[in-house]
Write a protein that holds these residues in place. Structure first.
Motif, PDB file in Angstrom:
ATOM      1  N   SER A   1      32.286  46.409  50.467  1.00  0.00           N
ATOM      2  CA  SER A   1      31.478  47.312  49.649  1.00  0.00           C
ATOM      3  C   SER A   1      30.968  46.614  48.396  1.00  0.00           C
ATOM      4  CB  SER A   1      32.290  48.548  49.257  1.00  0.00           C
ATOM      5  OG  SER A   1      33.485  48.186  48.585  1.00  0.00           O
ATOM      6  N   GLN A   2      31.643  45.536  47.988  1.00  0.00           N
ATOM      7  CA  GLN A   2      31.201  44.792  46.816  1.00  0.00           C
ATOM      8  C   GLN A   2      31.740  43.374  46.886  1.00  0.00           C
ATOM      9  OE1 GLN A   2      29.064  45.957  44.077  1.00  0.00           O
ATOM     10  NE2 GLN A   2      29.002  43.731  44.157  1.00  0.00           N
ATOM     11  N   VAL A   3      30.894  42.425  46.476  1.00  0.00           N
ATOM     12  CA  VAL A   3      31.282  41.018  46.412  1.00  0.00           C
ATOM     13  C   VAL A   3      31.281  40.585  44.955  1.00  0.00           C
ATOM     14  CG1 VAL A   3      30.716  38.666  47.133  1.00  0.00           C
ATOM     15  CG2 VAL A   3      30.275  40.584  48.681  1.00  0.00           C
ATOM     16  N   TYR A   4      32.319  39.848  44.566  1.00  0.00           N
ATOM     17  CA  TYR A   4      32.403  39.278  43.228  1.00  0.00           C
ATOM     18  C   TYR A   4      32.470  37.757  43.358  1.00  0.00           C
ATOM     19  CZ  TYR A   4      33.969  43.998  41.964  1.00  0.00           C
ATOM     20  OH  TYR A   4      34.072  45.352  41.797  1.00  0.00           O
ATOM     21  N   ALA A   5      31.829  37.065  42.430  1.00  0.00           N
ATOM     22  CA  ALA A   5      31.898  35.606  42.393  1.00  0.00           C
ATOM     23  C   ALA A   5      32.225  35.167  40.975  1.00  0.00           C
ATOM     24  CB  ALA A   5      30.582  34.987  42.851  1.00  0.00           C
ATOM     25  N   LYS A   6      32.936  34.065  40.869  1.00  0.00           N
ATOM     26  CA  LYS A   6      33.355  33.561  39.569  1.00  0.00           C
ATOM     27  C   LYS A   6      32.208  32.801  38.919  1.00  0.00           C
ATOM     28  CE  LYS A   6      37.333  31.274  37.432  1.00  0.00           C
ATOM     29  NZ  LYS A   6      38.591  30.542  37.724  1.00  0.00           N
ATOM     30  N   ALA A   7      31.789  33.274  37.753  1.00  0.00           N
ATOM     31  CA  ALA A   7      30.656  32.680  37.050  1.00  0.00           C
ATOM     32  C   ALA A   7      31.097  31.456  36.249  1.00  0.00           C
ATOM     33  CB  ALA A   7      30.011  33.719  36.137  1.00  0.00           C
ATOM     34  N   HIS A   8      30.131  30.838  35.573  1.00  0.00           N
ATOM     35  CA  HIS A   8      30.379  29.596  34.838  1.00  0.00           C
ATOM     36  C   HIS A   8      31.383  29.761  33.709  1.00  0.00           C
ATOM     37  CE1 HIS A   8      27.313  31.814  32.619  1.00  0.00           C
ATOM     38  NE2 HIS A   8      27.708  31.161  31.535  1.00  0.00           N
ATOM     39  N   ASP A   9      31.497  30.985  33.168  1.00  0.00           N
ATOM     40  CA  ASP A   9      32.401  31.217  32.044  1.00  0.00           C
ATOM     41  C   ASP A   9      33.758  31.758  32.473  1.00  0.00           C
ATOM     42  OD1 ASP A   9      31.619  33.691  32.896  1.00  0.00           O
ATOM     43  OD2 ASP A   9      30.850  34.380  30.955  1.00  0.00           O
ATOM     44  N   GLY A  10      34.025  31.796  33.785  1.00  0.00           N
ATOM     45  CA  GLY A  10      35.312  32.261  34.288  1.00  0.00           C
ATOM     46  C   GLY A  10      35.371  33.721  34.652  1.00  0.00           C
ATOM     47  N   ASP A  11      34.343  34.495  34.317  1.00  0.00           N
ATOM     48  CA  ASP A  11      34.320  35.912  34.670  1.00  0.00           C
ATOM     49  C   ASP A  11      33.914  36.086  36.135  1.00  0.00           C
ATOM     50  OD1 ASP A  11      34.992  36.594  32.115  1.00  0.00           O
ATOM     51  OD2 ASP A  11      32.960  37.142  31.496  1.00  0.00           O
ATOM     52  N   TYR A  12      34.538  37.079  36.794  1.00  0.00           N
ATOM     53  CA  TYR A  12      34.082  37.474  38.123  1.00  0.00           C
ATOM     54  C   TYR A  12      33.016  38.550  37.954  1.00  0.00           C
ATOM     55  CZ  TYR A  12      37.813  34.926  40.448  1.00  0.00           C
ATOM     56  OH  TYR A  12      38.631  33.932  40.928  1.00  0.00           O
ATOM     57  N   VAL A  13      31.870  38.338  38.571  1.00  0.00           N
ATOM     58  CA  VAL A  13      30.749  39.250  38.386  1.00  0.00           C
ATOM     59  C   VAL A  13      30.313  39.807  39.735  1.00  0.00           C
ATOM     60  CG1 VAL A  13      29.977  38.058  36.317  1.00  0.00           C
ATOM     61  CG2 VAL A  13      29.040  37.378  38.525  1.00  0.00           C
ATOM     62  N   GLU A  14      29.758  41.007  39.700  1.00  0.00           N
ATOM     63  CA  GLU A  14      29.270  41.642  40.915  1.00  0.00           C
ATOM     64  C   GLU A  14      28.050  40.904  41.440  1.00  0.00           C
ATOM     65  OE1 GLU A  14      28.605  45.774  40.400  1.00  0.00           O
ATOM     66  OE2 GLU A  14      30.615  46.184  39.641  1.00  0.00           O
ATOM     67  N   ILE A  15      28.059  40.659  42.738  1.00  0.00           N
ATOM     68  CA  ILE A  15      26.977  39.932  43.391  1.00  0.00           C
ATOM     69  C   ILE A  15      26.241  40.875  44.333  1.00  0.00           C
ATOM     70  CG2 ILE A  15      26.433  38.047  44.969  1.00  0.00           C
ATOM     71  CD1 ILE A  15      27.275  37.184  42.166  1.00  0.00           C
TER      72      ILE A  15
END
Length: 750
Positions: free
Chosen positions: A206-220
């Protein structure tokens, strides 16, 4: 062996395996000769230890016992004894069933046998003319319930993934970390995230998260295809062209509520006839200097470079025309939501002048320019140029026919040879757990999400027969309250949402389910389906009422403060994606939980009710808190509240247990966790309002004790059966021994 007009027959059926070909055989032994039996029953049973089952906090435990049979020469035929059979047959680890028949004297019928206990043989021991068979009760057929990543299932799994368990997922919006199972193609990476049970399959992402450059996981959000343009200006033909400078040109764009995984970029240029030279560098910047691309921050750089690509212009056709310049970045870039970004291009090393910018003179836009590597960025107005970004397509992997796992696939555009390594992306997923089968075998509805505790237990106890999950030990001996848990209009409604952690045994996960749903698992005499389910709910119907001349009370025991809980605090709604001070509910070991419930929170609606339940208990015994502070299988507030209330209502005062014996025929139909009434003078019976006992009264008047009336003082107590055992005396006459908890907590509907 006989009682008043009743005689008892006890039969033990022992299964065996041939040591020559593995074929099955069974032997039956009894305590008396059975002339009417249709099959051979040897009358060589000498004694049986007690057999039965007892409740733990949430799970039952079965007893161990022994059966002693006559092993003398000639006991089962000419010069034949029972142990002779064990030369060619093994009874170790084979089923053993104990039956009892109560009948009028002289009216025995072998069809009246009732199963009292099912177990397995653990070992045998011969001594003198006896053979003793040690037996253990048949409990849950325990096993690891996860699919484990192996080369047998995942032929292309990398070494780092082998041996990792895929979680069993129950309920909705559960966060999991996927495991790579195929990285042999640069353009397509396959992941597994959960265990499927063939026809019972996970509901999908239902939702994918990926780890961004600053270490946060963000909704994709994810592109609908690898060739879909994510951001930029849509190409239009027939536009203008002019000389391209060697300045770095930056175009601003903003991300909304969901991010993307970007792997490639393109721009449009015009080229005059001839062979071009040099390269075009394309870079992707994040605006991490928080300038928001405003001219009031003139001179600030767009930010940090997260992706770079280079295009060799000599690859363009010698013909004149407008062309798409496409590059893959050196690594995948996670575009973080609610953030400004820049894509820049720069012409480097061109000596021909053939490559020109391609633009629309009818539309203007703000761009950022940097004239030299050392100069500052400047915001100016220019004509619209054409550029765009390409990203990854994330989708559920279609399940196989015998589906052992649920997964996702990530694809990227493979038009260019050198692609960024998308297997390095750090992902988290929100997924739906196991659904019912197409026939609705568990819930009654096809593909219904499994989220009620009893449905989860029923499904997980099914067994794999080589092609499907079927059968299992889940029976029909359930409390009348169990449907209330699954009814979302019931005040006792609660559901499960969570997953296993690591390689998990069936019994361990069922215990977690029961703990999170105020439920208990029971066992009943059955050779195939012994499992029952009890759920805390509305007032239980009394299944039997016992009076003092029917029972023999052995003991009454009041346990200590370890059985009292009068304050409840726990954390629920677990998240793998890290929480911040706004979304999180705690720090330290519970920082991954987004919600908290506390019975002493005066700001909550439940505070007054919880205070009324626990105030006397806290006054008498002090504050006794629930020790389990984390509930990873609860995700919603209603389930959390009902669990809290069940704990408070059932554990206000010390647990009081009464042990008693009842004639077999009188009580043989009772089951574990049945609610009964007991009236007996030995049970607590205060009466009145003062510790001083008052004279006996009848119909409002004091009774004259000199007239010969026999009086006894007894209260009627509700009790719940916590242990039930069948015991045999020296003459093999069975009795039922019960341990019951007195339901003495005010307000508890049980």
């Amino acid at each position: 062996m006989t009682g008043a007009l009743i005689e008892y027959h006890t039969k033990v059926v022992i299964s065996a395996k041939s040591l020559e070909d593995g074929s099955d055989l069974s032997f039956s032994v009894s305590n008396v000769q059975e002339s009417t039996a249709s099959s051979v029953v040897w009358p060589i049973l000498k004694s049986i230890g007690s057999v039965g089952v007892s409740m733990g906090e949430f799970m039952p435990s079965v007893s161990t016992s022994s059966v002693v049979i006559n092993n003398s020469y000639g006991s089962i035929g000419f010069e034949r004894k029972f142990s002779d059979l064990l030369e060619r047959y093994s009874i170790i680890n084979q089923p053993i069933l104990i039956y009892v028949c109560a009948c009028a004297i002289g009216e025995f019928d072998s069809g009246d046998y009732e199963l009292r206990w099912a177990g397995v043989v653990k070992k045998t021991r011969e001594r003198d003319d006896d053979i003793s068979i040690d037996i253990a009760g048949r409990g849950i057929e325990d096993r690891v319930i996860n699919t484990i990543v192996s080369r047998e299932i995942f032929t292309n799994a990398p070494e780092s993934s082998l041996g990792l368990p895929l979680p069993v997922i129950i309920g909705n919006a559960v966060q999991v970390k996927p495991i790579i199972i195929n990285d042999t193609s640069e353009s397509s990476i396959e992941y597994a995230y959960g265990t499927n049970l063939v026809d019972y399959r996970c509901d999908g992402i239902s939702q994918v998260y990926a780890k961004a450059h600053d270490g946060d996981y963000v909704e994709i959000d994810g592109s609908s295809s690898v060739s879909t343009q994510l951001y930029g200006n849509t190409y239009a033909s027939g536009k203008s062209n002019d000389t391209m400078s060697n300045w770095e040109i930056g175009h601003r764009f903003q991300i909304g509520s969901e991010g993307d995984i970007v792997t490639a970029a393109f721009m449009r240029v015009y080229k005059s006839a001839g062979t071009a030279a040099g390269v075009i560098e394309i870079k992707l910047y994040v605006d991490d200097l928080l300038q928001n691309a405003s001219s009031s921050n003139w001179g600030r750089a767009p930010g940090t470079v997260l992706g770079t690509g280079r295009y060799e212009l000599s690859k363009l056709s010698a013909s004149a025309g407008d062309y798409e310049i496409r590059v893959n970045f050196d690594k995948p870039v996670i575009l973080k939501p609610y953030q400004n970004w820049f894509i820049s291009h720069k012409l480097v090393g061109d000596t021909t002048g053939y490559v020109k910018k391609y633009y629309d003179v009818a539309v203007s836009e703000n761009i950022f320019i940097k004239t030299t590597s050392d100069s500052l960025w400047t915001e100016v107005t220019d004509y619209k140029q054409y550029w765009g970004l390409l990203g990854c397509h994330v989708y559920d992997t279609p399940p196989t026919s015998i589906s052992r796992w649920a997964g996702i696939t990530i694809d990227q555009n493979d038009d260019l040879d050198e692609m960024p390594d998308i297997s390095k992306i750090d992902l988290m997923l929100d997924v739906g757990g196991l659904n019912d089968s197409s026939s609705g075998a568990v819930t009654g509805s096809a593909y219904q999400l499994i989220e009620s505790p009893q449905h989860a237990v029923e499904l997980l106890t099914k067994q794999f027969n080589g092609s499907i999950y079927t059968g299992g030990q889940f029976g029909s001996e359930h409390s009348a309250t169990w449907p209330q848990v699954n009814n979302n209009t019931s005040q006792y409604y609660r559901k499960i949402s969570g997953k296993t952690v690591g390689a998990t045994k069936l019994s361990s996960f069922i215990e977690q389910i029961c703990r999170a749903s105020a439920s208990r698992l029971t066992l009943h005499p059955s050779a195939t389906t012994p499992i029952g389910f009890w759920a805390w709910g509305a007032r239980s119907e009394v299944s039997d009422a016992l009076v003092d001349d029917e029972i023999e009370i052995i003991s009454i025991e009041t346990l200590g403060t370890e059985t009292i809980i009068n304050a409840v605090e726990f954390f629920y709604s677990e998240k793998l994606v890290p929480l911040d001070y706004i979304t999180g509910s705690a720090t330290g070991e519970f920082k991954s939980y987004s919600a908290r419930i506390y019975s002493g929170d005066s700001s909550e609606e439940h505070y007054d009710l919880c205070s009324r339940i626990s105030e006397i208990s806290q006054e008498c015994f002090g504050v006794r808190e629930l020790s389990s502070k984390a509930q990873p299988l609860i995700r919603d507030e209603v389930s959390a509240r009902n669990l809290m209330l069940s704990v408070l209502l059932r554990n206000q005062f010390p647990l009081k247990l009464v042990t008693f014996r009842v004639p077999y025929q009188r009580f043989k139909d009772r089951k574990l966790l049945d609610v009964i009434n007991i009236s007996h003078p030995r049970l607590p019976a205060f009466f009145g309002t003062t510790p001083k006992a008052s004279p006996a009264t009848y119909d409002g008047a004091e009774v004259d004790l000199t007239t010969g009336y026999h009086l006894s003082r007894a209260a009627s107590c509700r009790a719940q059966i916590e242990s039930i055992r069948t015991i045999w005396d020296s003459e093999n006459t069975p009795q039922i021994e019960i341990v019951a908890s007195l339901l003495n907590n005010p307000g508890d509907p049980t």
